[in-house]
Design a protein around this motif. Sequence first.
Motif, PDB file in Angstrom:
ATOM      1  N   VAL A 135      42.868  44.812  33.618  1.00 35.68           N
ATOM      2  CA  VAL A 135      41.999  43.782  33.227  1.00 35.68           C
ATOM      3  C   VAL A 135      42.025  42.810  34.477  1.00 35.68           C
ATOM      4  O   VAL A 135      41.030  41.936  34.676  1.00 35.68           O
ATOM      5  CB  VAL A 135      42.850  42.960  32.129  1.00 35.68           C
ATOM      6  CG1 VAL A 135      42.161  41.676  31.605  1.00 35.68           C
ATOM      7  CG2 VAL A 135      42.918  44.004  30.947  1.00 35.68           C
ATOM      8  N   ALA A 136      42.913  42.617  35.088  1.00 34.00           N
ATOM      9  CA  ALA A 136      43.008  41.548  36.496  1.00 34.00           C
ATOM     10  C   ALA A 136      41.859  42.296  37.477  1.00 34.00           C
ATOM     11  O   ALA A 136      41.255  41.560  37.957  1.00 34.00           O
ATOM     12  CB  ALA A 136      44.313  41.644  36.979  1.00 34.00           C
ATOM     13  N   ASP A 137      42.085  43.614  37.650  1.00 34.77           N
ATOM     14  CA  ASP A 137      41.087  44.191  38.541  1.00 34.77           C
ATOM     15  C   ASP A 137      39.370  43.881  37.930  1.00 34.77           C
ATOM     16  O   ASP A 137      38.693  43.628  38.758  1.00 34.77           O
ATOM     17  CB  ASP A 137      41.147  45.755  38.357  1.00 34.77           C
ATOM     18  CG  ASP A 137      42.519  45.929  39.176  1.00 34.77           C
ATOM     19  OD1 ASP A 137      43.286  45.345  39.759  1.00 34.77           O
ATOM     20  OD2 ASP A 137      42.873  47.413  39.113  1.00 34.77           O
ATOM     21  N   LEU A 138      39.262  44.000  36.781  1.00 37.24           N
ATOM     22  CA  LEU A 138      38.043  43.904  36.247  1.00 37.24           C
ATOM     23  C   LEU A 138      37.504  42.339  36.541  1.00 37.24           C
ATOM     24  O   LEU A 138      36.505  42.035  36.674  1.00 37.24           O
ATOM     25  CB  LEU A 138      37.797  44.157  34.666  1.00 37.24           C
ATOM     26  CG  LEU A 138      36.668  44.359  34.078  1.00 37.24           C
ATOM     27  CD1 LEU A 138      35.525  45.117  34.738  1.00 37.24           C
ATOM     28  CD2 LEU A 138      36.419  44.551  32.619  1.00 37.24           C
ATOM     29  N   PHE A 139      38.457  41.308  36.210  1.00 40.90           N
ATOM     30  CA  PHE A 139      38.231  40.125  36.504  1.00 40.90           C
ATOM     31  C   PHE A 139      37.945  39.837  37.918  1.00 40.90           C
ATOM     32  O   PHE A 139      36.904  38.991  37.935  1.00 40.90           O
ATOM     33  CB  PHE A 139      39.512  39.045  35.971  1.00 40.90           C
ATOM     34  CG  PHE A 139      39.405  37.817  36.194  1.00 40.90           C
ATOM     35  CD1 PHE A 139      38.111  37.223  35.989  1.00 40.90           C
ATOM     36  CD2 PHE A 139      40.451  36.944  36.813  1.00 40.90           C
ATOM     37  CE1 PHE A 139      38.095  35.850  36.205  1.00 40.90           C
ATOM     38  CE2 PHE A 139      40.403  35.599  37.148  1.00 40.90           C
ATOM     39  CZ  PHE A 139      39.311  35.113  36.940  1.00 40.90           C
ATOM     40  N   THR A 140      38.613  40.506  38.890  1.00 41.59           N
ATOM     41  CA  THR A 140      38.203  40.283  40.187  1.00 41.59           C
ATOM     42  C   THR A 140      36.780  41.033  40.529  1.00 41.59           C
ATOM     43  O   THR A 140      36.322  40.330  41.279  1.00 41.59           O
ATOM     44  CB  THR A 140      39.317  41.166  41.114  1.00 41.59           C
ATOM     45  OG1 THR A 140      40.712  40.431  40.496  1.00 41.59           O
ATOM     46  CG2 THR A 140      39.209  40.894  42.436  1.00 41.59           C
TER      47      THR A 140
END
Length: 304
Positions: A135-140
């Motif tokens: 989820v953090a990766d996708l936000f990035t």
Amino acid sequence: MLDNFLHVDDFTDSQLIEILDKSKWIKDKFKQRADYTPLKGMTMAMIFAKPSARTRISFETGFFRMGGHALFLGPNDIGIGKRESVADVARVVSRFNDIIMARLFDHKHVLELAEHSSVPVINGLTDFNHPCQIVADLFTVYETIGRYKDFTISYVGDGNNITHSWIELAMILPIKLNVVCPESYKPDMSLVQKAKDKGLSEINIIHDPHEGVRDSDIVYTDVWASMGQKEEADERRKIFNPYQVNSALFNATGKDSYFMHCLPAERGVEVTDNICDHKNSIIFRQAENRMHAQNAIVLHLLKK
């Protein structure tokens, strides 16, 4: 039934997009040092069978800055599944706290924890998957290229828990995912088939590293030997050596691509220094975004 977050595809596409929007909103709040304390008077138990600096710092700092208190419980505090049954740990800890985050080895343990807990449970990592990271990766990715779907990402290395969570993501948002790995280190192929059967995303298992990254928007890697695999490190280095993300491999994308790594990185092993520090490396923004994405997940589960 309680809302838990154990797999990326526990969320619907609309819920995930809402969480990405909330991540951005919270990040802006934090950058402004705004007074935002929706978790005042609330507590989170953080159960660590598998240590991690980033997971602890991001969850503990984020929960505190939103007004709550996060309690660290390490391997010596709770022998989950050893000194005490997983079910009993869940029943006791959930009576004291509003939410539980668990970073464990055995995926069955986080499923059992959620089954017996009376409060929401967040999977902070297991040997099978790592949903908060993705989820953090996708936000990035969204911050970097302006979209959260219809991009090509090539994961280069071991078909591990990071890979599995990207495959879970591919079941709720349309992406092109190349898993670039040695023949003997493929991800769980039943999960790959499940994602392919969904028909939403294109998923490829590729063994030629330079072919695998061609036309990629993102090149992503992770350590070749995770915690619990260190005795295999020397053998893995020999096998994975052609999969090192270096200038030659990164340039093989043929476009202005970005580099991601969930960290910590073994510089000079799975990735070279010049790629870690490349102008298109977004690994430190990616690390920071763990806190903002996890905050959004916590707020969603606590209905705040």
